[in-house]
Design a protein around this motif. Structure first.
Motif, PDB file in Angstrom:
ATOM      1  N   CYS A 148       0.797  -1.228   0.000  1.00  0.00           N
ATOM      2  CA  CYS A 148       0.000   0.000   0.000  1.00  0.00           C
ATOM      3  C   CYS A 148       0.831   1.280   0.000  1.00  0.00           C
ATOM      4  O   CYS A 148       0.257   2.378  -0.044  1.00  0.00           O
ATOM      5  CB  CYS A 148      -0.954   0.010   1.201  1.00  0.00           C
ATOM      6  N   LEU A 149       2.165   1.148   0.049  1.00  0.00           N
ATOM      7  CA  LEU A 149       3.025   2.326   0.089  1.00  0.00           C
ATOM      8  C   LEU A 149       4.264   2.097  -0.768  1.00  0.00           C
ATOM      9  O   LEU A 149       4.644   0.950  -1.014  1.00  0.00           O
ATOM     10  CB  LEU A 149       3.485   2.612   1.529  1.00  0.00           C
ATOM     11  N   ASN A 150       4.897   3.187  -1.198  1.00  0.00           N
ATOM     12  CA  ASN A 150       6.214   3.072  -1.817  1.00  0.00           C
ATOM     13  C   ASN A 150       7.243   2.867  -0.714  1.00  0.00           C
ATOM     14  O   ASN A 150       7.331   3.684   0.215  1.00  0.00           O
ATOM     15  CB  ASN A 150       6.555   4.331  -2.614  1.00  0.00           C
ATOM     16  N   VAL A 151       8.022   1.791  -0.819  1.00  0.00           N
ATOM     17  CA  VAL A 151       8.906   1.377   0.269  1.00  0.00           C
ATOM     18  C   VAL A 151      10.353   1.319  -0.210  1.00  0.00           C
ATOM     19  O   VAL A 151      10.655   0.731  -1.255  1.00  0.00           O
ATOM     20  CB  VAL A 151       8.491  -0.006   0.820  1.00  0.00           C
ATOM     21  N   ALA A 152      11.243   1.920   0.560  1.00  0.00           N
ATOM     22  CA  ALA A 152      12.687   1.690   0.419  1.00  0.00           C
ATOM     23  C   ALA A 152      13.101   0.750   1.541  1.00  0.00           C
ATOM     24  O   ALA A 152      12.492   0.747   2.613  1.00  0.00           O
ATOM     25  CB  ALA A 152      13.446   3.004   0.521  1.00  0.00           C
ATOM     26  N   LYS A 153      14.128  -0.038   1.296  1.00  0.00           N
ATOM     27  CA  LYS A 153      14.559  -0.966   2.348  1.00  0.00           C
ATOM     28  C   LYS A 153      16.059  -1.182   2.266  1.00  0.00           C
ATOM     29  O   LYS A 153      16.701  -0.879   1.252  1.00  0.00           O
ATOM     30  CB  LYS A 153      13.831  -2.300   2.213  1.00  0.00           C
ATOM     31  N   THR A 154      16.605  -1.682   3.357  1.00  0.00           N
ATOM     32  CA  THR A 154      18.011  -2.033   3.392  1.00  0.00           C
ATOM     33  C   THR A 154      18.331  -2.960   2.231  1.00  0.00           C
ATOM     34  O   THR A 154      17.614  -3.934   1.988  1.00  0.00           O
ATOM     35  CB  THR A 154      18.353  -2.738   4.714  1.00  0.00           C
ATOM     36  N   GLU A 290      -7.322  -6.291  15.591  1.00  0.00           N
ATOM     37  CA  GLU A 290      -8.054  -6.107  14.338  1.00  0.00           C
ATOM     38  C   GLU A 290      -8.814  -7.354  13.912  1.00  0.00           C
ATOM     39  O   GLU A 290      -9.483  -7.357  12.879  1.00  0.00           O
ATOM     40  CB  GLU A 290      -7.075  -5.701  13.228  1.00  0.00           C
ATOM     41  N   GLY A 291      -8.671  -8.432  14.673  1.00  0.00           N
ATOM     42  CA  GLY A 291      -9.338  -9.682  14.334  1.00  0.00           C
ATOM     43  C   GLY A 291      -8.330 -10.795  14.100  1.00  0.00           C
ATOM     44  O   GLY A 291      -7.164 -10.707  14.511  1.00  0.00           O
ATOM     45  N   MET A 318       1.120   0.901  11.680  1.00  0.00           N
ATOM     46  CA  MET A 318       1.060   1.880  10.598  1.00  0.00           C
ATOM     47  C   MET A 318      -0.296   1.893   9.903  1.00  0.00           C
ATOM     48  O   MET A 318      -0.463   2.558   8.877  1.00  0.00           O
ATOM     49  CB  MET A 318       2.173   1.595   9.594  1.00  0.00           C
ATOM     50  N   GLY A 319      -1.255   1.144  10.440  1.00  0.00           N
ATOM     51  CA  GLY A 319      -2.615   1.211   9.929  1.00  0.00           C
ATOM     52  C   GLY A 319      -2.937   0.281   8.780  1.00  0.00           C
ATOM     53  O   GLY A 319      -3.980   0.429   8.127  1.00  0.00           O
ATOM     54  N   VAL A 320      -2.091  -0.707   8.512  1.00  0.00           N
ATOM     55  CA  VAL A 320      -2.361  -1.670   7.441  1.00  0.00           C
ATOM     56  C   VAL A 320      -3.396  -2.672   7.919  1.00  0.00           C
ATOM     57  O   VAL A 320      -3.324  -3.155   9.059  1.00  0.00           O
ATOM     58  CB  VAL A 320      -1.066  -2.395   7.021  1.00  0.00           C
ATOM     59  N   ASP A 321      -4.359  -3.009   7.069  1.00  0.00           N
ATOM     60  CA  ASP A 321      -5.410  -3.939   7.487  1.00  0.00           C
ATOM     61  C   ASP A 321      -4.886  -5.372   7.494  1.00  0.00           C
ATOM     62  O   ASP A 321      -3.946  -5.730   6.787  1.00  0.00           O
ATOM     63  CB  ASP A 321      -6.641  -3.819   6.587  1.00  0.00           C
ATOM     64  N   ILE A 322      -5.516  -6.204   8.289  1.00  0.00           N
ATOM     65  CA  ILE A 322      -5.010  -7.543   8.558  1.00  0.00           C
ATOM     66  C   ILE A 322      -5.090  -8.454   7.332  1.00  0.00           C
ATOM     67  O   ILE A 322      -4.267  -9.361   7.163  1.00  0.00           O
ATOM     68  CB  ILE A 322      -5.745  -8.156   9.775  1.00  0.00           C
TER      69      ILE A 322
END
Length: 480
Positions: A148-154, A290-291, A318-322
């Motif tokens: 759901c987001l643009n992600v940078a990572k190690t 969240e269930g 961060m509000g991501v749904d389950i």
């Protein structure tokens, strides 16, 4: 290690300039203009290109300053050198139009530039550390958030004072979150990494016996890992393992908001109804406020459920749904050399966990071997666990005693410590001495395995990184 990271974020995007570098590093401009901008930061002259800033790092076996002429010949727009170096080159005819900046310490300067870039490109930063599981947790977390987001990572496992800044410098203005791994082998290192990255969410997966040469005791490991939580503010979130007393204690002391994961009391994100399946997968019910949802992981390793819970806790914070979390976890695949199942044509199954080893990860791998082999033959090929300091002998003996109770048919040991101490512990625990074999080389280990296996065995291969145990796996696959 990545050799260069791109700062070319597009025609209308902000570029790193010489003025930025001077501001970030408190360095001195020796030549050139402050308006010059850079496409990339390069730390290796072989990867340097026109328009780059070539930053000279000094390591144990190299000094980047020795390669300045090569970088200049490639047309870099600037070089960053240690204080005093440029004046020492007066007789070398290093005539160049490039910007020349000097700083007191170039490694510190790299971190300072990365910290500046993090402020210039505001993202949420998730920082993950732990004695084991941090890379897997990082990959799971990034996989979930990328839904759901643009992600940078190690990049890979580049988690030290060079790798983390380079990962941060790769963050683009379009990225919304950076998931960064933090490693260490001494006190103060994570404190510095957190100073550079300024995390919003901090995760400590566990505290185990690792890097004891520098940290001496597990309490020393806990203090070093705890530097991450200490860097968090009241509005930040500490994601912690409720089943690890060291991590729980560190979380209690920190001022950030807290979110616990695990299997015991107090876990707000937990797993129930865990089932290990013959095809090498795990299913469980992921339970949170969240269930609950049913999740199937494509790994046989039960400890990866804890990593999945840590990643899920970050996502929930961060509000991501389950349901999105479930989808991403089911798409996750373990990285190479991390409890990787390899089925050979002749029927043998290799459990390739050769990336690294400490006592905690060694026990987890052996438990995985026991779990998936069932009543079928199992063989462990184990190399030394390194950087354990004064605990080296007893840590290896403890693993040997643990092996003796697992029903493993043969134990093949390699290195300096495993043949002496793992073997000793296994015998003291009741394992038949004739079923413990020392191999003097990777090739000999492969020959022994081919003699002892019946064709449908499960073979675990594991040891510390410097033991290069992946060579055994290559030999079994016919790649050596």
């Amino acid at each position: 290690m990545p050799l260069a990271v791109c700062l070319d974020t597009g025609r209308d995007m902000r570029r790193l300039t010489a003025l930025d570098v001077l501001y970030a590093t408190k360095g001195m401009l020796l030549q050139g203009g402050t308006a010059v901008s850079f496409n990339r930061v390069a730390i290796d002259s072989r990867a340097a290109k026109e328009g780059d800033l070539f930053l000279c790092l000094k390591g144990e076996r190299f000094d980047g300053h020795d390669f300045v002429p090569e970088a200049l010949a490639k047309g870099v727009s600037g070089i960053l050198v240690r204080k005093g170096w440029w004046s020492e080159q007066a007789g070398r005819n290093l005539f160049t139009p490039a910007v020349v900046i000097e700083a007191d310490d170039t490694l510190t300067a790299l971190g300072d530039i990365a910290s500046f870039w993090r402020r210039a490109n505001p993202v949420q930063v998730v920082a993950i550390t732990g004695s084991s599981g941090k890379t897997t947790t990082k990959e799971m977390t990034a996989g979930i958030l990328a839904k759901c987001l643009n992600v940078a990572k190690t990049m890979g496992n580049f988690n030290n004072l060079v790798g983390l800044p380079l990962s941060l410098l790769a963050v683009k203005p379009t990225d919304k979150v950076a998931v960064l791994e933090m490693g260490m082998n001494r006190l103060g290192e994570i404190e510095r990494l957190a100073q550079i990255a300024r995390p919003d969410i901090g995760v400590i997966t566990n505290v185990q016996m690792a890097h004891l040469e520098g940290l001496k005791t597990i309490e020393g490991v806990a203090r070093a890992k705890g530097e991450l939580y200490a860097a968090l503010d009241e509005e930040d979130t500490a994601v912690f393992n409720v089943d690890d007393p060291h991590v729980s204690n560190l979380a209690r002391k920190c001022r950030a908001r807290k979110l616990g994961f695990g299997f015991g009391p107090g876990a707000e994100v937990t797993a129930r109804e865990i089932i290990s399946r013959p095809e090498g997968t795990l299913s469980f019910s992921l339970v949170s406020r969240e269930g609950a949802v049913q999740v199937t992981l494509q790994t046989p390793a039960r400890h990866n459920i804890a990593n999945a819970l840590a990643a899920s806790a970050v996502a929930l914070a961060m509000g991501v749904d389950i349901k999105t979390i479930k989808e991403a976890l089911e798409e996750f695949r373990p990285a190479a050399n991390r409890l990787e199942l390899i089925k050979l044509p002749q029927g043998m199954t290799i459990i390739n966990d050769t990336y690294n080893a400490n006592p905690g990860s060694m026990r987890a791998a052996l438990e995985t071997l026991k779990e998936i082999k069932g009543s079928r033959p199992g063989i462990a090929v184990l190399g030394d666990m390194l950087e354990l300091g004064e605990q080296t002998a007893e840590a290896h003996r403890s693993i040997g005693r643990y092996i003796a109770g697992l029903g493993i048919e043969y134990l093949i040991v390699m290195g300096e410590f495993a043949p002496a101490f793992i073997a000793e512990g296994a015998v003291s625990g009741g394992m038949d001495k004739s079923h413990i074999i020392a191999a003097s080389s990777h090739e000999e280990a492969v020959r022994i395995l081919r003699q002892k296996t019946s064709g449908h065995d499960f073979v675990l291969v594991k040891g510390s990184r410097r033991m290069r145990m992946e060579e055994v796996v290559k030999g079994l696959r016919g790649e050596a």
